[in-house]
Design a protein around this motif. Structure first.
Motif, PDB file in Angstrom:
ATOM      1  N   ARG A 283       0.839  -1.207   0.000  1.00 16.65           N
ATOM      2  CA  ARG A 283       0.000   0.000   0.000  1.00 16.65           C
ATOM      3  C   ARG A 283       0.868   1.249   0.000  1.00 16.65           C
ATOM      4  O   ARG A 283       2.064   1.201   0.271  1.00 16.65           O
ATOM      5  N   GLU A 284       0.197   2.361  -0.253  1.00 16.98           N
ATOM      6  CA  GLU A 284       0.914   3.632  -0.380  1.00 16.98           C
ATOM      7  C   GLU A 284       1.661   4.014   0.907  1.00 16.98           C
ATOM      8  O   GLU A 284       2.740   4.588   0.848  1.00 16.98           O
ATOM      9  N   ASP A 285       1.106   3.660   2.077  1.00 20.29           N
ATOM     10  CA  ASP A 285       1.770   4.054   3.325  1.00 20.29           C
ATOM     11  C   ASP A 285       3.167   3.434   3.435  1.00 20.29           C
ATOM     12  O   ASP A 285       4.109   4.084   3.901  1.00 20.29           O
ATOM     13  N   VAL A 286       3.304   2.182   2.980  1.00 23.75           N
ATOM     14  CA  VAL A 286       4.625   1.535   3.050  1.00 23.75           C
ATOM     15  C   VAL A 286       5.573   2.190   2.030  1.00 23.75           C
ATOM     16  O   VAL A 286       6.738   2.463   2.329  1.00 23.75           O
ATOM     17  N   ILE A 287       5.038   2.473   0.860  1.00 20.01           N
ATOM     18  CA  ILE A 287       5.874   3.092  -0.181  1.00 20.01           C
ATOM     19  C   ILE A 287       6.331   4.486   0.270  1.00 20.01           C
ATOM     20  O   ILE A 287       7.511   4.837   0.158  1.00 20.01           O
ATOM     21  N   ARG A 288       5.405   5.248   0.841  1.00 19.48           N
ATOM     22  CA  ARG A 288       5.758   6.594   1.330  1.00 19.48           C
ATOM     23  C   ARG A 288       6.821   6.516   2.418  1.00 19.48           C
ATOM     24  O   ARG A 288       7.683   7.388   2.521  1.00 19.48           O
ATOM     25  N   ALA A 289       6.729   5.461   3.233  1.00 28.90           N
ATOM     26  CA  ALA A 289       7.705   5.313   4.327  1.00 28.90           C
ATOM     27  C   ALA A 289       9.126   5.288   3.766  1.00 28.90           C
ATOM     28  O   ALA A 289      10.061   5.808   4.393  1.00 28.90           O
ATOM     29  N   ARG A 327       1.722  -0.814  -8.905  1.00 31.39           N
ATOM     30  CA  ARG A 327       2.532  -0.699  -7.675  1.00 31.39           C
ATOM     31  C   ARG A 327       3.927  -0.156  -8.002  1.00 31.39           C
ATOM     32  O   ARG A 327       4.473   0.681  -7.301  1.00 31.39           O
ATOM     33  N   VAL A 328       4.480  -0.653  -9.115  1.00 32.99           N
ATOM     34  CA  VAL A 328       5.814  -0.189  -9.523  1.00 32.99           C
ATOM     35  C   VAL A 328       5.760   1.307  -9.831  1.00 32.99           C
ATOM     36  O   VAL A 328       6.631   2.080  -9.416  1.00 32.99           O
ATOM     37  N   ALA A 329       4.692   1.731 -10.514  1.00 36.29           N
ATOM     38  CA  ALA A 329       4.561   3.156 -10.865  1.00 36.29           C
ATOM     39  C   ALA A 329       4.473   3.996  -9.591  1.00 36.29           C
ATOM     40  O   ALA A 329       5.091   5.068  -9.494  1.00 36.29           O
ATOM     41  N   LEU A 330       3.719   3.480  -8.609  1.00 40.58           N
ATOM     42  CA  LEU A 330       3.568   4.224  -7.353  1.00 40.58           C
ATOM     43  C   LEU A 330       4.914   4.321  -6.615  1.00 40.58           C
ATOM     44  O   LEU A 330       5.259   5.369  -6.055  1.00 40.58           O
ATOM     45  N   ILE A 331       5.662   3.237  -6.630  1.00 41.27           N
ATOM     46  CA  ILE A 331       6.989   3.250  -5.989  1.00 41.27           C
ATOM     47  C   ILE A 331       7.865   4.299  -6.680  1.00 41.27           C
ATOM     48  O   ILE A 331       8.498   5.132  -6.034  1.00 41.27           O
ATOM     49  N   ARG A 332       7.840   4.294  -8.008  1.00 38.11           N
ATOM     50  CA  ARG A 332       8.725   5.218  -8.738  1.00 38.11           C
ATOM     51  C   ARG A 332       8.256   6.666  -8.598  1.00 38.11           C
ATOM     52  O   ARG A 332       9.064   7.584  -8.704  1.00 38.11           O
ATOM     53  N   GLU A 333       6.956   6.843  -8.341  1.00 42.75           N
ATOM     54  CA  GLU A 333       6.455   8.208  -8.136  1.00 42.75           C
ATOM     55  C   GLU A 333       6.990   8.777  -6.815  1.00 42.75           C
ATOM     56  O   GLU A 333       7.464   9.898  -6.753  1.00 42.75           O
TER      57      GLU A 333
END
Ligand code: 5AD
Ligand code: SF4
Length: 484
Positions: A283-289, A327-333
């Protein structure tokens, strides 16, 4: 401590002349549920040898096994033939691991024939998957135990029982057992055991059971202790780390990203890694972390398994190719420079040429920094093992070669972005190929070989001058700050 109500060591075989460390016979160690071992045992001159197969979870269990044995007075032997206790910590993820292990066991059998006092133990996932069959197939084995049953091994070694025993019921975590860390400055912390997914190829749910998370307070305490003991980098381990916490009681339930925040706040912890997350729970919270927490490294290992949605469906992965790419796009964002690695299986039952082409396409499009690639291997008691349309071995091998070409080429291309940059390297020791140089890893988890000075555990800034698909090479920087 979370315990399983069933506490039934199975007594599987009649009397065996097992040697015991003589002076500790009746003084069993008692492992407190949360604290350290409460009884200090006198030293005995006994030695052990442990061979580990499989994943980091097993490496971690082996550290616990070694720490526990040393607290019982055992010393590590240089080879199996010098050891009084020969242990194997096994894996069952692939057929190849099984056969490799069987060959090693053959050597242990020979040693035992020559030195009948030797104790032979088999732990881990493979032992768990065959349970008592281990004694039928390998009658010279004295003790067998499932993953995480390290404390049971201690009980066995210090008991007066002369029977071979198997311990296969999960009874709680081994986090409180002493560990012998392979490197003083790196620690592994198991945050959960088991897995609630039902991936149709995977034997893990049947060997490690349902997911059970450890209490956050206990985990943070353990990480604090590690930091006090000189650990700078922790790796959080679980079959599915980002579903952490869902099973915890309401009063202490936290999410994986909240756990990451707590770990990041522990003084002395400069790098946090984790493995493995599941794309369905990313989820976005982990990626933002990753963007927000200073210690959380810029690397995510996100297992893809297949780039074809119909194959993913039959694998019961519960995400599609599109969801993975999203998910990959969100990570790279959020973390544009994040390193991405993955696991891919080729030749899953029913995988067509068109399905495989989709996997190649995803590998091409994402540009992984590295990947573990596996030839599908049917595992007993898994759903996929009996699926129709098993792929011929030659087809699997040919696909694997094509996949590895794409993975390596893209990894090599991706690695070029580091050339000319300065990256922070945690020194591990001398370089393997050239001992006059040093080796370590940068935050992106790439191996870095470099010229310079440093001790294991030091953080050194290195200017990168060359990159291959696997490693970076450079020279220690004279600049004070790393930009990597
Ligand atoms: N065959 C091949 N590879 C497998 N893996 C798990 N089970 C199998 C199997 N039966 C791979 C997956 C997993 C990694 C740890 O091992 O890619 O992510
Ligand atoms: Fe690790 Fe899975 Fe192998 Fe067990 S079966 S050691 S969990 S990879």
């Amino acid at each position: 401590m979370i315990t399983n109500p069933v506490k039934r060591p199975m007594v599987l075989k009649a009397r065996l002349p097992l040697p015991r460390p003589r002076n500790i016979g009746s003084r069993r160690p008692r492992w407190g549920p949360l604290g350290a071992a409460r009884v200090t045992l006198p030293a005995v001159s006994r030695s052990y040898h442990v061979t580990t197969f499989g994943c980091q979870m097993n490496e971690h269990d082996s550290e616990r096994i070694k720490g526990m044995l040393e607290s019982l007075g055992y010393a590590e032997a240089g080879s199996r033939s010098d050891a009084d206790l020969i242990l194997f910590n096994t894996c069952s993820i692939r057929e190849a691991a099984d056969s490799k292990f069987a060959a090693h066991l053959g050597e242990a059998k020979r040693i035992k024939r020559e030195q009948p006092g030797t104790v032979i133990g088999v732990g881990g996932c493979w032992a768990q998957s065959v349970k008592e069959e281990v004694f039928a197939r390998f009658p010279f084995v004295d003790v067998a135990f499932g993953p995480g049953q390290v404390h049971k091994l201690a009980e066995f070694l210090t008991s007066d029982s002369l029977t071979a025993q198997g311990f296969f019921e999960f009874e709680g975590f081994t986090g409180h057992l002493p560990a012998k860390r392979a490197r003083d400055f790196q620690g592994w912390v198991q945050i959960s055991v088991g897995c609630n997914s039902v991936c149709s190829y995977c034997i893990v749910p049947s060997t490690r059971g349902r997911e059970v998370s450890r209490q956050p307070g206990e985990l943070v305490e353990e990480i604090r202790r590690l930091a006090d003991d000189g650990v700078r980098e922790v790796t959080l381990l679980g079959q599915n780390v980002n579903s952490y916490g869902r099973d915890l009681p309401r009063d202490c339930r936290i999410t994986f990203s909240e756990l990451l925040r707590k770990v990041d706040a522990v003084p002395g912890i400069e790098r946090i890694r984790y493995t493995s997350p599941h794309p369905k729970d990313m989820r976005e919270d982990v990626i933002r972390a990753h963007a927000e927490l200073p210690a959380l490294c810029e690397h995510i290992h996100l297992p893809l398994q297949s780039g074809s949605s119909p194959v993913l469906k039959r694998m019961r992965r519960t995400y599609t190719r599109e969801r993975y790419l999203d998910r990959v796009a969100l990570i790279r964002e959020h973390v544009p420079d994040c390193a991405l690695t993955t696991d891919i299986i080729v030749g899953f039952p029913g995988e067509t040429e068109a399905d495989f082409a989709q996997t190649l396409e995803v590998a091409e499009a994402v540009g992984f920094d590295g990947a573990f690639t596996f030839i599908y291997s049917p595992r007993r008691e898994t759903e996929a093992a009996t699926m129709p349309d098993q792929v011929a071995h030659e087809v699997k091998v040919a696909r694997m070669e094509r996949l590895v070409e794409v993975i390596q080429r893209r990894a090599r291309e991706r690695a070029q972005r580091f050339v000319g940059r300065t990256v922070e390297v945690l020194v591990e020791g001398p370089s393997r190929n050239d001992p006059s140089r040093l080796r370590g890893r940068c935050r992106h988890n790439k191996v870095v070989n470099f010229d310079g000075l440093g001790e294991p555990g030091d953080l050194v800034n290195v200017e990168i001058s060359a990159a291959t698909s696997q490693t970076l090479s450079g020279e220690a920087s004279l600049l004070a700050r790393a930009a990597g």
